[in-house]
Design a protein around this motif. Structure first.
Motif, PDB file in Angstrom:
ATOM      1  N   VAL A  12       0.847  -1.193   0.000  1.00 29.51           N
ATOM      2  CA  VAL A  12       0.000   0.000   0.000  1.00 29.51           C
ATOM      3  C   VAL A  12       0.884   1.245   0.000  1.00 29.51           C
ATOM      4  N   LEU A  13       0.611   2.160  -0.936  1.00 30.91           N
ATOM      5  CA  LEU A  13       1.338   3.420  -1.061  1.00 30.91           C
ATOM      6  C   LEU A  13       0.415   4.567  -0.683  1.00 30.91           C
ATOM      7  N   LEU A  14       0.965   5.588  -0.016  1.00 31.18           N
ATOM      8  CA  LEU A  14       0.163   6.693   0.507  1.00 31.18           C
ATOM      9  C   LEU A  14      -0.252   7.706  -0.547  1.00 31.18           C
ATOM     10  N   GLY A  15       0.322   7.653  -1.737  1.00 38.03           N
ATOM     11  CA  GLY A  15      -0.023   8.621  -2.764  1.00 38.03           C
ATOM     12  C   GLY A  15       0.707   9.937  -2.572  1.00 38.03           C
ATOM     13  N   ASP A  45       6.640   6.895   4.088  1.00 38.09           N
ATOM     14  CA  ASP A  45       7.446   7.796   4.899  1.00 38.09           C
ATOM     15  C   ASP A  45       6.636   8.117   6.153  1.00 38.09           C
ATOM     16  N   PRO A  46       7.196   7.890   7.345  1.00 37.81           N
ATOM     17  CA  PRO A  46       6.431   8.151   8.575  1.00 37.81           C
ATOM     18  C   PRO A  46       5.938   9.584   8.701  1.00 37.81           C
ATOM     19  N   ASN A  47       6.656  10.541   8.107  1.00 37.35           N
ATOM     20  CA  ASN A  47       6.192  11.934   8.146  1.00 37.35           C
ATOM     21  C   ASN A  47       4.852  12.091   7.426  1.00 37.35           C
ATOM     22  N   ASP A  84      12.694   7.291   4.174  1.00 39.90           N
ATOM     23  CA  ASP A  84      12.938   8.719   4.337  1.00 39.90           C
ATOM     24  C   ASP A  84      12.850   9.374   2.964  1.00 39.90           C
ATOM     25  N   TRP A  85      11.625   9.708   2.539  1.00 39.65           N
ATOM     26  CA  TRP A  85      11.394  10.218   1.194  1.00 39.65           C
ATOM     27  C   TRP A  85      11.150  11.716   1.135  1.00 39.65           C
ATOM     28  N   ILE A  86      10.640  12.308   2.199  1.00 42.67           N
ATOM     29  CA  ILE A  86      10.303  13.733   2.160  1.00 42.67           C
ATOM     30  C   ILE A  86      10.374  14.303   3.578  1.00 42.67           C
TER      31      ILE A  86
END
Length: 337
Positions: A12-15, A45-47, A84-86
């Motif tokens: 599952v990806l958050l978009g 990414d948790p953020n 850690d993407w953003i």
């Protein structure tokens, strides 16, 4: 507990972090039945996940794994693989940005890695924003073409749009309208019909009934308004019928969806993007699903888009993503057996 294949593993990806995707995913995974029917791995990414939890007013209880090669699952909990993407300062809710687009491209790359490694049986993604992806460096027509290349798929791929029990595919997709007529070929029509027939069967429809739309007004009206129906589309439909597929047409595009909504067909093959999209979204925008056809595993999302205007407000409707999740689980489960 160790990963098992009695249930499919759904990535599952958050978009897009700037849109409603994170909120939708949190709402989806907060429904207990969803994380019971599949082994859900959240590639996030948790953020961005924290933003979704804030908007949805829900804190997810997740298990953590160090990577896709170290997946494990607990009953009733999603597993989070964190990236850690953003940075938090880079997230601008309601705006298409390079940072958000880059995070989406990174998530797609990781999902493709999981599919290639056979660690993921299906992919669900919350809405992306194509402009953000392009300014971040996307060189492909769309995410489907990107995944096609990443997964090494040489054959025909297409988007399916699904509302309730009605499916559509299209011969051309994200190209200028001025280029459509020259891009309509007999092989393109045949490919679009064959692939939707195959995927409908995989979803549980035993004998798909497929209508093929014409390109021109009134399906050309015997050549008065264009000859693509006579020269290209009708011969392709005849050849498909000779193969044993229940394909009929070409039908005028302004009436074929009336018959389809009545239940006469399981699918409509259209010639270009908006020919089917407008009809399908009018019939059920909040429940619509987009499925990427021709990839080795089911990959789907909701039809609603990134909806920057309501991002972060907690009011996004999760039903379309729920329908997409249900489809991915159903199709990936069938592939396990």
């Amino acid at each position: 507990m160790a990963t098992t294949r009695d249930k499919p593993v759904v990535g599952v990806l958050l978009g897009d972090p700037s849109g409603i995707g994170p909120e939708l995913v949190v709402k989806l995974l907060a429904r207990a039945d969803n994380v019971k029917r599949a082994n859900v791995v959240l590639l996030a990414d948790p953020n961005v996940l924290a933003l979704g939890e804030k908007a949805a007013g829900v804190a997810l209880d997740v298990r953590r794994a160090a990577g896709i090669d170290a997946l494990a699952f607990d009953a009733g909990r999603a597993t989070l693989v964190a990236f850690d993407w953003i940075a938090p300062r880079e997230i601008e809710t309601g705006r298409a940005t390079v940072a958000s687009g880059r995070s989406v491209l990174s998530s797609l790359s990781v999902a493709a890695d999981g599919v290639r490694a056979r660690a993921i049986d299906g992919v669900l993604f919350a809405p992306f924003n194509k402009h953000a992806m392009r300014i971040a460096g996307l060189q492909h027509e769309d995410e489907m073409r990107l995944l096609q290349q990443a997964l090494g798929i040489a054959g025909f791929v297409t988007e399916f749009n699904i509302t309730g029990d009605l499916w559509t595919s299209r011969v051309t997709s994200h190209i200028p309208l001025a280029a459509v007529a020259s891009a309509i070929t007999g092989e393109g029509v045949r490919n679009a019909v064959r692939i939707i027939d195959r995927n409908l069967r995989a979803s549980g429809v035993a004998h798909p009934r497929i209508a093929v739309a014409g390109l021109n007004p009134h399906a050309g009206d015997g050549g008065s308004f264009g000859c693509e129906e006579i020269d290209v589309i009708e011969p392709a439909v005849r050849s498909l019928a000779a193969e044993g597929l229940d394909a009929r047409g070409p039908f005028p595009a302004d009436t074929v969806f009336v018959a389809a909504r009545r239940g006469d067909f399981d699918a409509v093959v259209t010639m270009y993007h908006d020919q089917g999209q407008i009809a399908m979204k009018l019939m059920g925008f909040d429940r619509g699903v987009t499925l990427l056809g021709g990839l080795p595993v089911p990959v789907a999302t909701c039809a609603s888009g990134s909806a920057f205007d309501i991002a972060g407000k907690g009011i996004a409707n999760v039903e379309g993503l729920q329908q997409a999740f249900d489809l991915v689980v159903r199709m990936s489960s069938a592939q396990l057996h």
